[in-house]
Design an enzyme around this catalytic site. Sequence first.
Site, PDB file in Angstrom:
ATOM      1  N   GLY A  30       0.832  -1.198   0.000  1.00  0.00           N
ATOM      2  CA  GLY A  30       0.000   0.000   0.000  1.00  0.00           C
ATOM      3  C   GLY A  30       0.865   1.245   0.000  1.00  0.00           C
ATOM      4  O   GLY A  30       1.992   1.229   0.497  1.00  0.00           O
ATOM      5  N   GLN A  35       2.472  10.100   1.484  1.00  0.00           N
ATOM      6  CA  GLN A  35       3.807   9.496   1.537  1.00  0.00           C
ATOM      7  C   GLN A  35       4.688   9.936   0.376  1.00  0.00           C
ATOM      8  O   GLN A  35       5.909   9.797   0.432  1.00  0.00           O
ATOM      9  CB  GLN A  35       3.706   7.961   1.536  1.00  0.00           C
ATOM     10  CG  GLN A  35       3.150   7.398   2.821  1.00  0.00           C
ATOM     11  CD  GLN A  35       3.093   5.880   2.768  1.00  0.00           C
ATOM     12  OE1 GLN A  35       2.141   5.307   2.266  1.00  0.00           O
ATOM     13  NE2 GLN A  35       4.131   5.237   3.271  1.00  0.00           N
ATOM     14  N   CYS A  79       6.101  -0.161   6.925  1.00  0.00           N
ATOM     15  CA  CYS A  79       5.634   1.016   6.213  1.00  0.00           C
ATOM     16  C   CYS A  79       6.758   1.551   5.340  1.00  0.00           C
ATOM     17  O   CYS A  79       7.898   1.636   5.782  1.00  0.00           O
ATOM     18  CB  CYS A  79       5.202   2.070   7.230  1.00  0.00           C
ATOM     19  SG  CYS A  79       4.557   3.552   6.458  1.00  0.00           S
ATOM     20  N   LEU A  80       6.425   1.921   4.114  1.00  0.00           N
ATOM     21  CA  LEU A  80       7.453   2.439   3.206  1.00  0.00           C
ATOM     22  C   LEU A  80       8.040   3.757   3.733  1.00  0.00           C
ATOM     23  O   LEU A  80       9.134   4.144   3.337  1.00  0.00           O
ATOM     24  CB  LEU A  80       6.876   2.622   1.800  1.00  0.00           C
ATOM     25  CG  LEU A  80       6.408   1.318   1.110  1.00  0.00           C
ATOM     26  CD1 LEU A  80       5.853   1.606  -0.271  1.00  0.00           C
ATOM     27  CD2 LEU A  80       7.513   0.291   1.030  1.00  0.00           C
ATOM     28  N   HIS A 121      -4.442   0.991   7.734  1.00  0.00           N
ATOM     29  CA  HIS A 121      -3.097   1.578   7.790  1.00  0.00           C
ATOM     30  C   HIS A 121      -2.989   2.756   6.803  1.00  0.00           C
ATOM     31  O   HIS A 121      -2.487   3.823   7.141  1.00  0.00           O
ATOM     32  CB  HIS A 121      -2.077   0.480   7.468  1.00  0.00           C
ATOM     33  CG  HIS A 121      -0.653   0.922   7.356  1.00  0.00           C
ATOM     34  ND1 HIS A 121       0.353   0.392   8.139  1.00  0.00           N
ATOM     35  CD2 HIS A 121      -0.052   1.824   6.541  1.00  0.00           C
ATOM     36  CE1 HIS A 121       1.504   0.971   7.816  1.00  0.00           C
ATOM     37  NE2 HIS A 121       1.296   1.833   6.836  1.00  0.00           N
ATOM     38  N   GLU A 122      -3.499   2.551   5.589  1.00  0.00           N
ATOM     39  CA  GLU A 122      -3.388   3.603   4.560  1.00  0.00           C
ATOM     40  C   GLU A 122      -4.275   4.803   4.863  1.00  0.00           C
ATOM     41  O   GLU A 122      -3.866   5.945   4.661  1.00  0.00           O
ATOM     42  CB  GLU A 122      -3.711   3.036   3.176  1.00  0.00           C
ATOM     43  CG  GLU A 122      -2.757   1.941   2.688  1.00  0.00           C
ATOM     44  CD  GLU A 122      -1.284   2.313   2.785  1.00  0.00           C
ATOM     45  OE1 GLU A 122      -0.943   3.492   2.595  1.00  0.00           O
ATOM     46  OE2 GLU A 122      -0.471   1.408   3.077  1.00  0.00           O
ATOM     47  N   HIS A 125      -2.690   7.135   7.179  1.00  0.00           N
ATOM     48  CA  HIS A 125      -1.722   8.052   6.555  1.00  0.00           C
ATOM     49  C   HIS A 125      -2.393   9.360   6.149  1.00  0.00           C
ATOM     50  O   HIS A 125      -1.789  10.424   6.226  1.00  0.00           O
ATOM     51  CB  HIS A 125      -1.108   7.422   5.295  1.00  0.00           C
ATOM     52  CG  HIS A 125       0.102   6.580   5.570  1.00  0.00           C
ATOM     53  ND1 HIS A 125       1.235   7.089   6.142  1.00  0.00           N
ATOM     54  CD2 HIS A 125       0.353   5.264   5.343  1.00  0.00           C
ATOM     55  CE1 HIS A 125       2.144   6.111   6.255  1.00  0.00           C
ATOM     56  NE2 HIS A 125       1.628   4.997   5.782  1.00  0.00           N
TER      57      HIS A 125
HETATM   58 ZN   LIG Z   1       2.471   3.105   5.701  1.00  0.00          ZN
END
Ligand SMILES: [Zn+2]
Length: 157
Positions: A30, A35, A79-80, A121-122, A125
């Site tokens: 994701g 991000q 997480c990226l 989670h997304e 963000h």
């Molecule tokens: Zn993340």
Amino acid sequence: MAKPIGEVSKELRKLADDMLETMYHAPGIGLAAPQVGVLKRFFVMDCVKKEGAAPQPMALFNPEVTWVSEEMNTYEEGCLSIPEQYADVERPAEARVRWMDVDGKTHEEQFDGLWATCVQHEIDHLDGKLFIDYLKPLKRQMITRKMVKLKREMARE
Ligand SMILES: [Zn+2]
């Protein structure tokens, strides 16, 4: 906080495609617009992890959680935006989400398993929340300290 989207423009569609590419390349399941420095309410995801299985890329604009189960589930999340750090996070096991697709059509679907964890989670963000915000203070501090060190090292290079 990320801003809602009026309509999905050609630029946003292109950005969603680019984000999917970045996400697959990472690899991740994701990626949310904030991000990549875009403060708009959308994210891309694909939680198909099985080798050889057909990919299921999704782009969700203005996603909104409309219901969550009382039953909880724990997944080891990463997480990226926080490279190489993972921790167990407990979230509702199922989540119903309403969103707009790239063609402006409204969908509502119930997600479970890894998909449920990923959508929550997304969406976090979009509200400026990271998975480490769910951790106990000590564990969160540990990860935060590592990230500060990593950023310092990267700045030096
Ligand atoms: Zn993340």
